[in-house]
Design a protein around this motif. Structure first.
Motif, PDB file in Angstrom:
ATOM      1  N   MET A  67       0.501  -1.319  -0.154  1.00 15.87           N
ATOM      2  CA  MET A  67      -0.050  -0.218   0.028  1.00 15.87           C
ATOM      3  C   MET A  67       0.996   1.330  -0.396  1.00 15.87           C
ATOM      4  O   MET A  67       1.692   1.116   0.263  1.00 15.87           O
ATOM      5  CB  MET A  67      -1.257  -0.029   1.030  1.00 15.87           C
ATOM      6  N   LEU A 148      -1.411  -5.798   5.731  1.00 15.87           N
ATOM      7  CA  LEU A 148      -1.318  -4.432   4.385  1.00 15.87           C
ATOM      8  C   LEU A 148      -2.246  -4.975   3.531  1.00 15.87           C
ATOM      9  O   LEU A 148      -2.359  -4.695   3.218  1.00 15.87           O
ATOM     10  CB  LEU A 148       0.147  -4.138   4.376  1.00 15.87           C
ATOM     11  N   ASP A 149      -1.683  -6.778   3.228  1.00 15.88           N
ATOM     12  CA  ASP A 149      -2.058  -7.328   1.998  1.00 15.88           C
ATOM     13  C   ASP A 149      -4.234  -7.146   2.188  1.00 15.88           C
ATOM     14  O   ASP A 149      -4.766  -7.160   1.317  1.00 15.88           O
ATOM     15  CB  ASP A 149      -2.131  -8.079   1.923  1.00 15.88           C
ATOM     16  N   ALA A 152      -5.196  -3.368   1.930  1.00 14.20           N
ATOM     17  CA  ALA A 152      -4.802  -3.426   0.425  1.00 14.20           C
ATOM     18  C   ALA A 152      -6.029  -3.929  -0.713  1.00 14.20           C
ATOM     19  O   ALA A 152      -6.398  -3.001  -1.430  1.00 14.20           O
ATOM     20  CB  ALA A 152      -3.576  -3.497  -0.169  1.00 14.20           C
ATOM     21  N   GLU A 157      -9.584  -0.005   1.496  1.00 15.59           N
ATOM     22  CA  GLU A 157      -8.045   0.787   0.454  1.00 15.59           C
ATOM     23  C   GLU A 157      -8.520   1.897  -0.012  1.00 15.59           C
ATOM     24  O   GLU A 157      -7.534   3.179   1.013  1.00 15.59           O
ATOM     25  CB  GLU A 157      -8.101  -0.175  -0.643  1.00 15.59           C
ATOM     26  N   ILE A 163      -0.957   4.859   5.970  1.00 17.82           N
ATOM     27  CA  ILE A 163      -0.610   4.252   7.430  1.00 17.82           C
ATOM     28  C   ILE A 163       1.144   3.920   7.736  1.00 17.82           C
ATOM     29  O   ILE A 163       1.855   4.198   7.284  1.00 17.82           O
ATOM     30  CB  ILE A 163      -0.980   2.470   7.051  1.00 17.82           C
TER      31      ILE A 163
END
Length: 184
Positions: A67, A148-149, A152, A157, A163
């Protein structure tokens, strides 16, 4: 297409030796071996004008990260985060959850924070540890490795401006600040 150049003396001798060692098929006769012809001079190619140097290629874009949400914050935000002067509007603690339950809690918690018009969410997920991508919460740090995945790829998102790692008084490396965009 290139013009055949003929055989050199050494190549003609090798070919004659090879041809003499072969037995022709039944009903066939061995063709006579030609003597080596003198090499024909290869015509020189006209000199090409030196090619113009290719225009420089633009630098490739930076590798995508999970991200990139840093464009919405100015220096004021960074100073407040580093000094610990920021106060979270909403806290989400994911300790003790399985991966599936942590994902569900994260998504519902962000829904709740957005409904409350929260600007800063403190996300507590524990310290980051190296985790196998296929790990299903068998090791510590699996939730933090996936956050984070998840963000995203989530419906939230576009609502996240930045972040950042939390200040030590809010958990340091074990927590993140999610700065949400203002609603208009």
């Amino acid at each position: 297409m290139s013009i055949p150049r003929g055989l050199s003396d050494e190549e003609a001798a090798a070919w004659a030796k090879l041809a003499a060692s072969v037995t022709p098929m039944e009903g066939r006769v061995r063709p006579p071996v030609k003597q080596a012809e003198p090499l024909k001079p290869v015509p020189a190619r006209p000199a090409r004008p030196s090619p113009k140097p290719a225009p420089p290629r633009p630098a490739p874009p930076p590798a995508p990260q999970a991200m990139q949400h840093d464009s919405g914050l100015d220096g004021h935000w960074d100073r407040r985060i580093k000094s610990g002067a920021i106060q979270p509007d909403f806290t989400l603690d994911l300790h003790g959850f399985s991966l599936d339950a942590a994902y569900d809690r994260l998504m519902s918690g962000l829904d709740q924070a957005l409904a409350m018009d929260a600007r800063v969410v403190l996300l507590i997920a524990g310290r980051s540890r190296p985790v196998d991508p296929a790990d299903r919460a068998a090791k510590r740090g699996a939730i933090r490795a996936k956050i984070l995945d998840w963000l995203a790829a989530s419906r939230h998102e576009n609502a996240i401006t930045a972040i950042r790692r939390a200040h030590i008084r809010h958990g340091g490396e074990g927590a993140l600040y999610l700065v949400l965009k203002r609603r208009r």
